[in-house]
Design a protein around this motif. Sequence first.
Motif, PDB file in Angstrom:
ATOM      1  N   VAL A 117       0.850  -1.206   0.000  1.00 26.58           N
ATOM      2  CA  VAL A 117       0.000   0.000   0.000  1.00 26.58           C
ATOM      3  C   VAL A 117       0.880   1.248   0.000  1.00 26.58           C
ATOM      4  N   VAL A 118       0.375   2.336  -0.558  1.00 27.52           N
ATOM      5  CA  VAL A 118       1.065   3.629  -0.445  1.00 27.52           C
ATOM      6  C   VAL A 118       0.193   4.547   0.418  1.00 27.52           C
ATOM      7  N   ILE A 119       0.844   5.232   1.375  1.00 28.34           N
ATOM      8  CA  ILE A 119       0.093   5.961   2.412  1.00 28.34           C
ATOM      9  C   ILE A 119       0.411   7.448   2.358  1.00 28.34           C
ATOM     10  N   ASP A 120      -0.628   8.259   2.330  1.00 26.31           N
ATOM     11  CA  ASP A 120      -0.453   9.702   2.484  1.00 26.31           C
ATOM     12  C   ASP A 120      -0.773  10.040   3.945  1.00 26.31           C
ATOM     13  N   PRO A 121       0.227  10.455   4.718  1.00 25.40           N
ATOM     14  CA  PRO A 121      -0.015  10.693   6.155  1.00 25.40           C
ATOM     15  C   PRO A 121      -1.123  11.709   6.411  1.00 25.40           C
ATOM     16  N   ILE A 122      -1.316  12.651   5.483  1.00 30.89           N
ATOM     17  CA  ILE A 122      -2.387  13.647   5.692  1.00 30.89           C
ATOM     18  C   ILE A 122      -3.750  12.952   5.626  1.00 30.89           C
ATOM     19  N   ILE A 123      -3.951  12.192   4.565  1.00 34.54           N
ATOM     20  CA  ILE A 123      -5.253  11.522   4.390  1.00 34.54           C
ATOM     21  C   ILE A 123      -5.449  10.460   5.470  1.00 34.54           C
ATOM     22  N   PHE A 124      -4.369   9.755   5.787  1.00 34.83           N
ATOM     23  CA  PHE A 124      -4.439   8.723   6.828  1.00 34.83           C
ATOM     24  C   PHE A 124      -4.899   9.338   8.153  1.00 34.83           C
ATOM     25  N   SER A 125      -4.283  10.477   8.545  1.00 31.84           N
ATOM     26  CA  SER A 125      -4.633  11.049   9.857  1.00 31.84           C
ATOM     27  C   SER A 125      -6.055  11.606   9.831  1.00 31.84           C
ATOM     28  N   GLU A 126      -6.484  12.116   8.677  1.00 27.34           N
ATOM     29  CA  GLU A 126      -7.889  12.579   8.587  1.00 27.34           C
ATOM     30  C   GLU A 126      -8.854  11.406   8.781  1.00 27.34           C
ATOM     31  N   GLU A 127      -8.501  10.276   8.193  1.00 24.31           N
ATOM     32  CA  GLU A 127      -9.374   9.098   8.350  1.00 24.31           C
ATOM     33  C   GLU A 127      -9.429   8.657   9.802  1.00 24.31           C
ATOM     34  N   ILE A 128      -8.256   8.638  10.446  1.00 29.25           N
ATOM     35  CA  ILE A 128      -8.191   8.204  11.849  1.00 29.25           C
ATOM     36  C   ILE A 128      -9.026   9.148  12.721  1.00 29.25           C
ATOM     37  N   GLU A 129      -8.893  10.451  12.464  1.00 34.93           N
ATOM     38  CA  GLU A 129      -9.639  11.433  13.270  1.00 34.93           C
ATOM     39  C   GLU A 129     -11.145  11.276  13.071  1.00 34.93           C
ATOM     40  N   ALA A 130     -11.553  11.104  11.808  1.00 35.55           N
ATOM     41  CA  ALA A 130     -12.984  10.959  11.530  1.00 35.55           C
ATOM     42  C   ALA A 130     -13.537   9.721  12.249  1.00 35.55           C
ATOM     43  N   LEU A 131     -12.768   8.650  12.255  1.00 37.95           N
ATOM     44  CA  LEU A 131     -13.231   7.423  12.908  1.00 37.95           C
ATOM     45  C   LEU A 131     -13.255   7.603  14.427  1.00 37.95           C
ATOM     46  N   SER A 132     -12.243   8.290  14.943  1.00 38.91           N
ATOM     47  CA  SER A 132     -12.173   8.482  16.387  1.00 38.91           C
ATOM     48  C   SER A 132     -13.354   9.323  16.883  1.00 38.91           C
ATOM     49  N   LYS A 133     -13.779  10.296  16.059  1.00 35.34           N
ATOM     50  CA  LYS A 133     -14.941  11.137  16.424  1.00 35.34           C
ATOM     51  C   LYS A 133     -16.212  10.323  16.611  1.00 35.34           C
ATOM     52  N   ILE A 134     -16.307   9.201  15.864  1.00 36.01           N
ATOM     53  CA  ILE A 134     -17.513   8.380  16.016  1.00 36.01           C
ATOM     54  C   ILE A 134     -17.244   7.171  16.927  1.00 36.01           C
ATOM     55  N   GLY A 135     -16.176   7.287  17.707  1.00 41.18           N
ATOM     56  CA  GLY A 135     -15.928   6.276  18.740  1.00 41.18           C
ATOM     57  C   GLY A 135     -15.167   5.052  18.272  1.00 41.18           C
ATOM     58  N   VAL A 136     -14.587   5.100  17.060  1.00 41.27           N
ATOM     59  CA  VAL A 136     -13.810   3.947  16.595  1.00 41.27           C
ATOM     60  C   VAL A 136     -12.334   4.243  16.862  1.00 41.27           C
ATOM     61  N   ASP A 137     -11.805   3.564  17.870  1.00 39.15           N
ATOM     62  CA  ASP A 137     -10.416   3.803  18.265  1.00 39.15           C
ATOM     63  C   ASP A 137      -9.571   2.645  17.747  1.00 39.15           C
ATOM     64  N   LEU A 138      -8.598   2.976  16.903  1.00 41.83           N
ATOM     65  CA  LEU A 138      -7.858   1.908  16.218  1.00 41.83           C
ATOM     66  C   LEU A 138      -6.440   1.713  16.743  1.00 41.83           C
ATOM     67  N   LEU A 139      -6.112   2.410  17.848  1.00 40.81           N
ATOM     68  CA  LEU A 139      -4.707   2.400  18.288  1.00 40.81           C
ATOM     69  C   LEU A 139      -4.154   1.000  18.539  1.00 40.81           C
ATOM     70  N   THR A 140      -5.005   0.102  19.033  1.00 37.70           N
ATOM     71  CA  THR A 140      -4.474  -1.232  19.322  1.00 37.70           C
ATOM     72  C   THR A 140      -4.798  -2.243  18.216  1.00 37.70           C
ATOM     73  N   THR A 141      -5.722  -1.909  17.331  1.00 35.84           N
ATOM     74  CA  THR A 141      -6.146  -2.936  16.356  1.00 35.84           C
ATOM     75  C   THR A 141      -5.643  -2.686  14.936  1.00 35.84           C
ATOM     76  N   LEU A 142      -5.136  -1.478  14.674  1.00 34.92           N
ATOM     77  CA  LEU A 142      -4.640  -1.196  13.319  1.00 34.92           C
ATOM     78  C   LEU A 142      -3.120  -1.224  13.318  1.00 34.92           C
ATOM     79  N   LYS A 143      -2.540  -1.994  12.427  1.00 37.19           N
ATOM     80  CA  LYS A 143      -1.077  -2.103  12.350  1.00 37.19           C
ATOM     81  C   LYS A 143      -0.620  -1.755  10.928  1.00 37.19           C
ATOM     82  N   ILE A 144       0.544  -1.136  10.846  1.00 37.16           N
ATOM     83  CA  ILE A 144       1.010  -0.638   9.543  1.00 37.16           C
ATOM     84  C   ILE A 144       2.355  -1.266   9.199  1.00 37.16           C
ATOM     85  N   SER A 145       2.484  -1.716   7.969  1.00 40.67           N
ATOM     86  CA  SER A 145       3.749  -2.307   7.527  1.00 40.67           C
ATOM     87  C   SER A 145       4.833  -1.233   7.444  1.00 40.67           C
ATOM     88  N   LYS A 146       6.006  -1.574   7.984  1.00 37.64           N
ATOM     89  CA  LYS A 146       7.146  -0.647   7.877  1.00 37.64           C
ATOM     90  C   LYS A 146       7.569  -0.488   6.422  1.00 37.64           C
TER      91      LYS A 146
END
Length: 421
Positions: free
Chosen positions: A72-101
């Motif tokens: 996958v190719v990741i844009d940190p701007i879009i990625f963080s917007e997605e994370i924030e939008a999900l967190s606002k609706i109570g979806v916390d991914l800190l322990t369940t989402l993992k990213i390949s180095k």
Amino acid sequence: MKADVLLGLQWGDEGKGKVVDVLTSNYDVIARFQGGPNAGHSLEFNHIKHVLHTIPSGVFHKETINIIGNGVVIDPIIFSEEIEALSKIGVDLLTTLKISKKAHLILPSHRELDAASEAAKGKSKIGSTLKGIGPTYMDKTGRNGLRVGDIIRIDFKERYANLKNKHKDILKQYNYNSNIERHEDAWFKGVEMMKNFELIDSEVTINHMLDNGKRFLAEGAQGSLLDIDFGSYPYVTSSNTVCAGACTGLGIAPSRIGEVLGIFKAYCTRVGSGPFPTEQENAIGEEMRRIGAEFGATTGRPRRCGWLDLVALKYAIMLNGVTALIMTKADVLDTFDTIKVAISYKVNGQLTDTMPFEIDTPIEPIYKEFKGWKTDITKIKNENKLPEILIEYIRFIEIETGVPIKIVSVGPDRDATIIRK
Ligand code: GDP
Ligand code: IMO
Ligand code: MG
């Protein structure tokens, strides 16, 4: 355990997000293997629609692990917007989402290069989503790219500046007026946000998960006809969207692939430029767009619409080794009097039922016609209740392709899904 793969068999937007969400309860892990924020995967439940770009579509199930793979190719701007939008609706991914180095980073300058390249192409532009996908994969194969694992190196900023400067030189050659710096604050903030997640050697983690019996689904992006090798080149994306991409994009050996679930719409759509033999640039296509709400989930562009193309579908099934089919959006055709399916092409006066290299020459599709079922199927939950004409349509596709249609989706909601026996 083997890894199952779900992927699109057309030009993208087949309904992958919706169906991955539906199937997630059968899996422990969902992983994206290619593409990036050019993808827009929609899923809907409780009357709310969510659109994901970089993040796998399993995130609405609390117990599920989601992985963004090396392909996958990741844009940190879009990625963080997605994370924030999900967190606002109570979806916390800190322990369940993992990213390949090993996943590559999309820099602000990659996006500018994408725009410059498209502008230079003029009329023959690809119709890219302008998310920087092509230039990022070019840097990956050109061995210049920055990877997720690099963000914790002490010289990361220097590496970033070196690559940006290279890009600036290219942009000068394009004579393209760019302003990369205005995006840098947000980009580096996004990079900081990424550091909160577990950055993993995903190929090792994934193979251990399979060794330990975890049920695993790889989620494709785009569709087989946008594949860099097998799509309608050059009007394609820059990654291998076919099943083999799951092997390279996750580090899974071919012998570890299990079921290959191929998803297609009961008609066809395409967004962006390029050949589309069964396109209906007329009232029929407009009706499909209106009823099917065929507007891009990433760019909002109207999608081009046309009839189902069995030549293209069989080609995609062959490339992917599809073991089960999933048909979506049959409900969009509920009011149609006649439904057509292309069964072969006439190319330069010759009939063929295989995909020609000359996909960009005029192609006349030869159609089989079906009577419309003229029934509202959106509330149907059981396959026995589907109209007989639709069953005939399904059987015809199964016989032509030799693959069973195991799921029929009849609406955007999670619940509007019929699992066939
Ligand atoms: P993806 O990129 O493959 O995940 O597909 P998109 O989300 O880009 O586009 C599919 C669109 O169709 C979304 O708006 C979905 O909500 C919607 N959708 C999915 N399945 C169905 C279905 O069976 N019927 C209808 N009417 N809409 C569907
Ligand atoms: P999902 O995962 C539909 C198309 C673009 C363009 C071409 C190249 O939601 O199905 P790119 O930005 O990759 O350089 O664009 O590919 N495209 C898609 N079309 N669905 C997608 O993703 C797409 N991702 C890219 O419109 O024609
Ligand atoms: Mg989409």
